[in-house]
Write a protein that holds these residues in place. Sequence first.
Motif, short mmCIF file in Angstrom:
data_model
loop_
_atom_site.label_atom_id
_atom_site.label_comp_id
_atom_site.label_asym_id
_atom_site.label_seq_id
_atom_site.Cartn_x
_atom_site.Cartn_y
_atom_site.Cartn_z
N SER B 55 0.84 -1.20 0.00
CA SER B 55 0.00 0.00 0.00
C SER B 55 0.88 1.25 0.00
O SER B 55 2.08 1.17 0.22
CB SER B 55 -0.91 0.01 1.23
OG SER B 55 -0.15 0.30 2.37
N ASN B 56 0.23 2.39 -0.22
CA ASN B 56 0.96 3.66 -0.16
C ASN B 56 1.59 3.86 1.21
O ASN B 56 2.69 4.38 1.33
CB ASN B 56 -0.01 4.82 -0.41
CG ASN B 56 -0.03 5.18 -1.88
OD1 ASN B 56 0.78 4.67 -2.65
ND2 ASN B 56 -0.95 6.05 -2.26
N ARG B 57 0.84 3.43 2.23
CA ARG B 57 1.32 3.64 3.58
C ARG B 57 2.61 2.85 3.82
O ARG B 57 3.60 3.37 4.32
CB ARG B 57 0.25 3.20 4.59
CG ARG B 57 0.43 3.79 5.98
CD ARG B 57 -0.62 3.21 6.90
NE ARG B 57 -0.51 1.77 6.98
CZ ARG B 57 0.32 1.14 7.82
NH1 ARG B 57 1.07 1.84 8.63
NH2 ARG B 57 0.38 -0.17 7.84
N THR B 58 2.60 1.57 3.42
CA THR B 58 3.80 0.76 3.65
C THR B 58 4.96 1.25 2.81
O THR B 58 6.11 1.20 3.22
CB THR B 58 3.53 -0.72 3.34
OG1 THR B 58 2.99 -0.82 2.03
CG2 THR B 58 2.57 -1.32 4.33
N THR B 193 1.33 10.09 3.95
CA THR B 193 2.30 9.01 4.12
C THR B 193 3.48 9.56 4.91
O THR B 193 3.51 10.74 5.28
CB THR B 193 2.83 8.50 2.78
OG1 THR B 193 3.56 9.55 2.16
CG2 THR B 193 1.70 8.04 1.89
N ARG B 194 4.47 8.70 5.14
CA ARG B 194 5.66 9.18 5.83
C ARG B 194 6.72 9.67 4.85
O ARG B 194 7.87 9.85 5.22
CB ARG B 194 6.22 8.05 6.68
CG ARG B 194 5.31 7.70 7.81
CD ARG B 194 6.11 7.18 8.94
NE ARG B 194 5.23 6.73 10.00
CZ ARG B 194 5.53 5.73 10.80
NH1 ARG B 194 6.65 5.08 10.64
NH2 ARG B 194 4.72 5.40 11.77
#
Lengths: 316, 365
Positions: B55-58, B193-194
């Motif tokens: 995912s975008n987050r990961t 996101t980060r």
Amino acid sequence: MIELLMTVFSATFFVTVIRTTTPLLFATLGGLISDLSGALNVALEGMMLISALTAVIVSVYAPWYVAVLSGICAGAMLGAIMAFFHLRMKADIILVGFAVNILATGGTVFALSQATGGDKGTSINLQSKAVPAVNLSFLDAIPLIGPTLRSLLSGHSILSWLALFMVFAVWYFLYRTPYGLWLRGVGEYPAAPEAAGINVTKVRAWSLVASGAFAGIGGAQLAMFNYIGFTRDMTAGRGFIALGAVLLGARHPVGAMLAALLFGIFEALAVVMPNLFNWIPGEMIQTIPFVVTVLALILFSYRAQRARQMRTLTKI
Amino acid sequence: MSQNSPSRWAMIGRETGRALTAVVIALIVALVVILLTSADPGAAFQTLLTAPLSSNRTMGLWIDDVAKLTLTGLAFSLVFQARQFSMGVQGQVYMGGLFAALIAMSPIGATPMAIPVAMLAAMCAGAVYGFIPGYAKARFGASEIVSSLMLNYIAILIVNYLIRAHLAPQGTGQLATAKFPDTAIYPAILPGTRFDLGILVALVATFVVWFLLYRTNWGLKLRLVGHNPKFAEYSGIRSSFIMVSAMTVAGAFGGLLGSVFVQGRAFGNLAQNFDGNLAFEGILIAIVARSRPLAVPFVALAYGYLRQGAQLMGIRTDVPTEMISVVQAIIILLVASSFSLPGKKFFANLLGRKTTPAAAPEAAK
């Protein structure tokens, strides 16, 4: 202050010092042997950690001496792995050492969670055993000094007595046997023993194995006497402090013992001080062994440097 | 030594091949470990290898790690190039993080100056912390390995104490400070996101380290000291100065990593034990990258992927994250040693004529 002095000069403090010194002393002897053979063993920390866990897990199923032996074997095997990669595969010994340390920090947590069924912090739910203490209560029978002697000498781990014996044994080995001469020669000037037909690689490999075995007993003592059971990162820098103790002890077994004793005293102080001075934050007390190591190292190196300069000056 | 000489590309190819072989061997061992311990080895291994892309987050988590790994890899590369085994990056990260947090929590933290000033403070703190073992070695001959490791423990304990006793919100029993003001936290490049300023900082730092090492007088001297300290000394280079300055500059990058940690979107505050042992993994990055700054981000990209995969494997399956340390150790051991690619002889015969003359200038370096 008075309380601190009272504590420091009590027999219980002496017993604490011996307890904190023993793992350090074993690791220092291990570091000494590999250092004398010309390989700086930075993996003492990781070896102790892995041996500590091995000893704890084996002690659940076997008597304590089997557990200690398995700890020794674990350390020795890591030493052999280091020897293989350093000597056969020509990897830098410091990098190999840190590979072992990295393996130890993560690998012990992994193995611990496998052994305990998911606990990544401690081995508290494993029924691990302890190394027995040596009971010398018969010393009481000696008139006058008997009770004092008993309170000082009784109650130490068997391994503490072994450590004392090992200081002598290592000294004898290094300075009174041909093998010890080989080992020192290999560290000092490898070309000479090579020319004398001694297998330099073999000597180095065995000294790394011995180094690992010593660190292994240290780890076993830590997890089976100082603390009963394994906790994550329980060596807490002791292997690195031992590395400092090797240098501080002027690369001599007796010096190593004195240096380990010095660090043991400060570690013991860090153990007793929280009860006496509850206004000093615990974290600051915990830094004592590390601060002392840095300062002692700097002081000693400075003195050694001065001594070297004096020698070269007198030669001119 | 032009940039595009065939020997350079051959070397890059060779090193990449070695690193990839090491990774493959390490992954095979990891697979065996997973097979032995997991109830569902297939899922665990698949998570390890594919989860960061899920995912975008990961992916943000991955890139965030890459930024941090790049910085610690650079700090280690600098000292390794000078052949100093200063292991103090962890301590520098804590000191840098502490000072960045102090700035962020001070009145400056609420102004737009917060980020640059905090970064600068972190770099200064890290540099001072890197300077100590360097000076102790140059002036007193104290082993930098031992002193820098001791300083790591001291820094962690000091920072933990300050957080517990002074910096954490009073009376909550938390082991972290309150969130910094928004002006002191790195802006996100991709919202949600980060993926934040940290990765840009890392890329700029990569370029700066490369420039310092390969385009300045100081860098040339540093590399000479690293290659052959005796020769450097005879040719009039003050090797003790180079030694101390290399450790100090590396310390500044370690401190910068501290700022990236605490001011990044992952934290935005100062917490106890925040580095999660990442600082030490710079050793692996530097070794695999052969201490070449330009290779560091690529190694960090690949290794960060594996690291993130392991984190997700620890969360989503029954295999603990710490399993990855087996992979780390094997990669370090294999890359640091002079093992050769399988079938190297065959390739050597094939390329024999091409590589021999090209190897000469490389050796003369």
